[in-house]
Design a protein around this motif. Structure first.
Motif, PDB file in Angstrom:
ATOM      1  N   THR A   7       0.920  -1.120   0.240  1.00  0.00           N
ATOM      2  CA  THR A   7      -0.085   0.152   0.131  1.00  0.00           C
ATOM      3  C   THR A   7       0.629   1.125   0.194  1.00  0.00           C
ATOM      4  O   THR A   7       2.023   1.200   0.553  1.00  0.00           O
ATOM      5  N   ALA A   8       0.341   2.212  -0.419  1.00  0.00           N
ATOM      6  CA  ALA A   8       1.312   3.633  -0.222  1.00  0.00           C
ATOM      7  C   ALA A   8       0.035   4.638  -0.422  1.00  0.00           C
ATOM      8  O   ALA A   8      -0.845   4.809  -0.708  1.00  0.00           O
ATOM      9  N   GLU A   9       0.599   5.987   0.256  1.00  0.00           N
ATOM     10  CA  GLU A   9      -0.168   7.347   0.033  1.00  0.00           C
ATOM     11  C   GLU A   9      -0.333   7.839  -1.136  1.00  0.00           C
ATOM     12  O   GLU A   9       0.962   7.697  -1.746  1.00  0.00           O
ATOM     13  N   GLU A  36      -7.102   8.305  -1.283  1.00  0.00           N
ATOM     14  CA  GLU A  36      -5.994   8.820  -0.323  1.00  0.00           C
ATOM     15  C   GLU A  36      -4.859   7.925  -0.325  1.00  0.00           C
ATOM     16  O   GLU A  36      -3.627   8.155  -0.062  1.00  0.00           O
ATOM     17  N   THR A  37      -5.205   6.500  -0.304  1.00  0.00           N
ATOM     18  CA  THR A  37      -4.365   5.634  -0.331  1.00  0.00           C
ATOM     19  C   THR A  37      -4.481   4.546  -1.706  1.00  0.00           C
ATOM     20  O   THR A  37      -5.687   4.443  -1.980  1.00  0.00           O
ATOM     21  N   ARG A  39      -3.752   0.508  -2.961  1.00  0.00           N
ATOM     22  CA  ARG A  39      -3.342  -0.851  -2.578  1.00  0.00           C
ATOM     23  C   ARG A  39      -3.048  -1.511  -3.952  1.00  0.00           C
ATOM     24  O   ARG A  39      -3.884  -1.497  -4.837  1.00  0.00           O
TER      25      ARG A  39
END
Ligand SMILES: [Zn+2]
Ligand SMILES: [Zn+2]
Length: 136
Positions: A7-9, A36-37, A39
């Motif tokens: 996952t990442a912002e 906002e994030t 996956r």
């Protein structure tokens, strides 16, 4: 095949710029859909960068905007054509982009959803047995 767990912002500024560069405008209402994030949607152990769908183009239904990021978290945005290969148990169209690595989406299982499904089945085993028992 299991789904990659990365996952990442999503940096909202660069994403907004990528959307504006692609379709020229975006309304406030549409901005609610901006994630906002992210996956990663690829199958585990893929070789490429991680990838997550972020935006449907209004002017170009064959493509979508994807976030691609490396393990160090550097994210870029890229417009990619849908894979659209069909298959799987239900003949679903793949929801990934063309030439993605690893399996098509219908072969990629989200381990969290899978464990939830198993837990619900286990917790309701009695009910399921009752529902599916043979009527006499
Ligand atoms: Zn990944
Ligand atoms: Zn595919």
């Amino acid at each position: 095949m299991r789904q990659c767990m990365a996952t990442a912002e999503v940096p909202s500024g660069p994403l907004l710029l990528a959307i504006l560069a692609g379709q020229g405008r975006v309304s406030d209402g549409e901005l609610v859909d901006v994630p906002e994030t992210a996956r990663c949607e690829l199958g585990l152990w893929h070789g490429d960068e991680h990838a997550a769908f972020v935006w449907d183009w209004e002017h170009k239904p064959t493509d979508a905007l994807w976030a691609r990021w490396t393990p160090d978290g550097t994210m870029r945005f890229e417009s990619l054509t849908h894979c659209e290969a069909e298959g799987g148990a239900d003949g679903d169209a793949c929801t990934l982009y063309r030439d993605h690595s690893r399996d098509h989406s219908w072969n990629v299982v989200d381990p969290e959803m899978e464990s939830l499904r198993r837990r619900v089945l286990a917790e309701n085993a009695g009910l399921l047995a009752w529902l599916t028992r043979k009527r006499e």
